[in-house]
Write an enzyme that holds these catalytic residues in place. Structure first.
Site, short mmCIF file in Angstrom:
data_model
loop_
_atom_site.label_atom_id
_atom_site.label_comp_id
_atom_site.label_asym_id
_atom_site.label_seq_id
_atom_site.Cartn_x
_atom_site.Cartn_y
_atom_site.Cartn_z
CB SER A 8 4.64 0.65 -9.68
OG SER A 8 5.28 0.05 -8.58
CG HIS A 14 8.20 -0.79 -3.81
ND1 HIS A 14 8.01 -0.95 -5.16
CD2 HIS A 14 7.04 -0.26 -3.33
CE1 HIS A 14 6.79 -0.55 -5.49
NE2 HIS A 14 6.18 -0.12 -4.41
CE LYS A 50 -4.23 -0.85 -7.29
NZ LYS A 50 -2.92 -0.71 -6.65
NE ARG A 86 4.82 7.08 -2.98
CZ ARG A 86 4.17 6.36 -3.87
NH1 ARG A 86 4.70 6.15 -5.05
NH2 ARG A 86 3.00 5.86 -3.59
#
Ligand code: ADP
Length: 174
Positions: free
Chosen positions: A128, A17, A41, A90
Site C-alpha cells: 500500500s 491483497h 497509525k 511477500r
C-alpha cells in the site's frame, strides 16, 4: 464450516491483497475481509473509505464478506466464530513479523490457526505504501490496484493538494 478472517489495514487495498483473499476463499467456506482501524497509525483513507473500497472489490464474490473492526484480531475472530486468520507473505521481513504475530495470537487464542499464503510472483513488490508513493507523484498505479482505487487515490491527492505531507509512513511491510 470453516470461517476465516483476512485482517489488514488495506490503506488502500491493492492487487496483492485481492489475490490472497481470492485464493484463501477457495480453501474455506467463508472469508471475512476485516479492515482495521489502528488509531496509532496514520492512514491516508478513513476507515469508512477503506471499507467501501474493499467492499466494492469483492461485490461479486459470494464467499467473501467485508467488515470493519477494532481491537485484538483474535477477539474479533472469537466474536464471529472464525477458526482461521489468513495472512499474506511477500519477503523475508514479512515472515519475521508474521511469525511473531502468529505466535502471539496463538498464545492468546490457541484454537485459532494462522494460514499464511505466499504472494503470487507478480505481486511480490506490491505494498500500500508503494502504491501511495507512486500515486502521490501522479504515477500510474492502474496495474497495481483496481479502477475504483485508482479513482479514489486521484481524488484524495487532489483534495490534499500539492503540499500534502509525505505519505503517512507506515512500516516497510505495509
Ligand atoms: P497490516 O497493517 O495488517 O500489515 P496490510 O493491509 O498492509 O495490513 O496487509 C494485510 C495483509 O496482506 C498482510 O498479511 C500483508 O502481509 C499482506 N500483503 C500485503 N501486500 C501483499 C502482497 N503484495 N502480496 C501478498 N500479501 C500481501
Amino acid at each position: 464450516m470453516i470461517r476465516a478472517v483476512f485482517p489488514g489495514s488495506f490503506d488502500p487495498i491493492h492487487n496483492g491483497h485481492i489475490d490472497i483473499a481470492i485464493r484463501a476463499s477457495k480453501l474455506v467456506d467463508e472469508l471475512v475481509v476485516a479492515v482495521y482501524d489502528k488509531p496509532l497509525k496514520s492512514f491516508l483513507f478513513s476507515p469508512e473509505e477503506r471499507i467501501e473500497l474493499v467492499k466494492d472489490v469483492f461485490q461479486g464474490f459470494p464467499k467473501i464478506t467485508v467488515v470493519g473492526y477494532s481491537g485484538l484480531t483474535v477477539k474479533f475472530c472469537q466474536n464471529i466464530h472464525a477458526q482461521v486468520i489468513v495472512r499474506g507473505l511477500r519477503v523475508f521481513s514479512d515472515f519475521e513479523y508474521e511469525f511473531r504475530m502468529g505466535l502471539a495470537n496463538h498464545r492468546l487464542a490457541p484454537d485459532i490457526e494462522v494460514l499464511a499464503l505466499m504472494t503470487s510472483e507478480e505481486h511480490t513488490f506490491l505494498s500500500s505504501t508503494t502504491v501511495k508513493e507512486i500515486a502521490s507523484l501522479d504515477g500510474d498505479v492502474s496495474s497495481m490496484v483496481p479502477p475504483s482505487v485508482v479513482t479514489a487515490l486521484a481524488k484524495k491527492f487532489k483534495e490534499l493538494g500539492d503540499d500534502h505531507p509525505v505519505i503517512p509512513t507506515q512500516s516497510i511491510r505495509d
